[in-house]
Write a protein that holds these residues in place. Structure first.
Motif, PDB file in Angstrom:
ATOM      1  N   THR A  94       0.836  -1.203   0.000  1.00 12.41           N
ATOM      2  CA  THR A  94       0.000   0.000   0.000  1.00 12.41           C
ATOM      3  C   THR A  94       0.867   1.247   0.000  1.00 12.41           C
ATOM      4  O   THR A  94       0.601   2.200  -0.747  1.00 12.41           O
ATOM      5  CB  THR A  94      -0.935  -0.003   1.224  1.00 12.41           C
ATOM      6  N   LEU A  95       1.909   1.262   0.813  1.00 14.94           N
ATOM      7  CA  LEU A  95       2.810   2.410   0.866  1.00 14.94           C
ATOM      8  C   LEU A  95       3.475   2.662  -0.481  1.00 14.94           C
ATOM      9  O   LEU A  95       3.549   3.809  -0.942  1.00 14.94           O
ATOM     10  CB  LEU A  95       3.874   2.187   1.943  1.00 14.94           C
ATOM     11  N   LEU A  96       3.937   1.609  -1.150  1.00 14.91           N
ATOM     12  CA  LEU A  96       4.583   1.780  -2.453  1.00 14.91           C
ATOM     13  C   LEU A  96       3.628   2.392  -3.474  1.00 14.91           C
ATOM     14  O   LEU A  96       4.001   3.317  -4.206  1.00 14.91           O
ATOM     15  CB  LEU A  96       5.102   0.438  -2.961  1.00 14.91           C
ATOM     16  N   TYR A  97       2.399   1.896  -3.527  1.00 13.43           N
ATOM     17  CA  TYR A  97       1.456   2.414  -4.511  1.00 13.43           C
ATOM     18  C   TYR A  97       0.941   3.798  -4.144  1.00 13.43           C
ATOM     19  O   TYR A  97       0.679   4.624  -5.027  1.00 13.43           O
ATOM     20  CB  TYR A  97       0.296   1.433  -4.705  1.00 13.43           C
ATOM     21  N   VAL A  98       0.826   4.126  -2.861  1.00 18.39           N
ATOM     22  CA  VAL A  98       0.401   5.471  -2.458  1.00 18.39           C
ATOM     23  C   VAL A  98       1.497   6.483  -2.787  1.00 18.39           C
ATOM     24  O   VAL A  98       1.202   7.580  -3.274  1.00 18.39           O
ATOM     25  CB  VAL A  98       0.012   5.505  -0.966  1.00 18.39           C
ATOM     26  N   VAL A  99       2.753   6.124  -2.528  1.00 20.90           N
ATOM     27  CA  VAL A  99       3.864   7.021  -2.876  1.00 20.90           C
ATOM     28  C   VAL A  99       3.853   7.276  -4.380  1.00 20.90           C
ATOM     29  O   VAL A  99       4.013   8.419  -4.835  1.00 20.90           O
ATOM     30  CB  VAL A  99       5.212   6.426  -2.415  1.00 20.90           C
ATOM     31  N   HIS A 100       3.644   6.237  -5.163  1.00 21.69           N
ATOM     32  CA  HIS A 100       3.570   6.419  -6.615  1.00 21.69           C
ATOM     33  C   HIS A 100       2.408   7.333  -6.993  1.00 21.69           C
ATOM     34  O   HIS A 100       2.567   8.222  -7.834  1.00 21.69           O
ATOM     35  CB  HIS A 100       3.420   5.080  -7.324  1.00 21.69           C
TER      36      HIS A 100
END
Length: 111
Positions: A94-100
């Motif tokens: 979730t963190l990776l996709y939110v940062v993106h």
């Protein structure tokens, strides 16, 4: 009554039963949609390759982690105990996709 039923704790599936229980059935959808993300991202051309590289890193990481987790569940490495590893993986993905998403919105807003 079985010991697990008497204590109110359900046993976690292992083997191919992983693919027919609801929470673990989501591994199948993660494989399918992870493969689609790879195909779509790798076939697109973007003016800033860094953005494409980040989403490719996120999708590859999530696909590999899903593969490893599914394999561990299939071989029964969980030892019939709930694991915090799946929860940590979900938060990291979730963190990776939110940062993106945030950086993509910033780039879109500035253009």
């Amino acid at each position: 009554m079985a010991p697990s039923a008497a204590s109110g704790v359900s046993s976690l599936p292992s083997g191919f039963a992983v693919f027919i229980t609801f929470p673990d059935l989501l591994f199948t959808f993660e494989f399918v949609f992870g493969g689609l993300v790879w195909i779509l991202v790798s076939s697109s051309h973007v003016p800033i390759p860094l953005v494409q590289g980040w989403v490719m890193f996120a999708s590859v990481f999530c696909f590999v982690a899903t593969t490893v987790l599914a394999f561990l569940y299939v071989i029964g490495a969980h030892g019939n105990r709930n694991s915090w590893i799946t929860l940590v993986f979900s938060y990291v993905a979730t963190l990776l996709y939110v940062v993106h998403a945030v950086f993509s919105l910033i780039r879109w807003k500035s253009s």
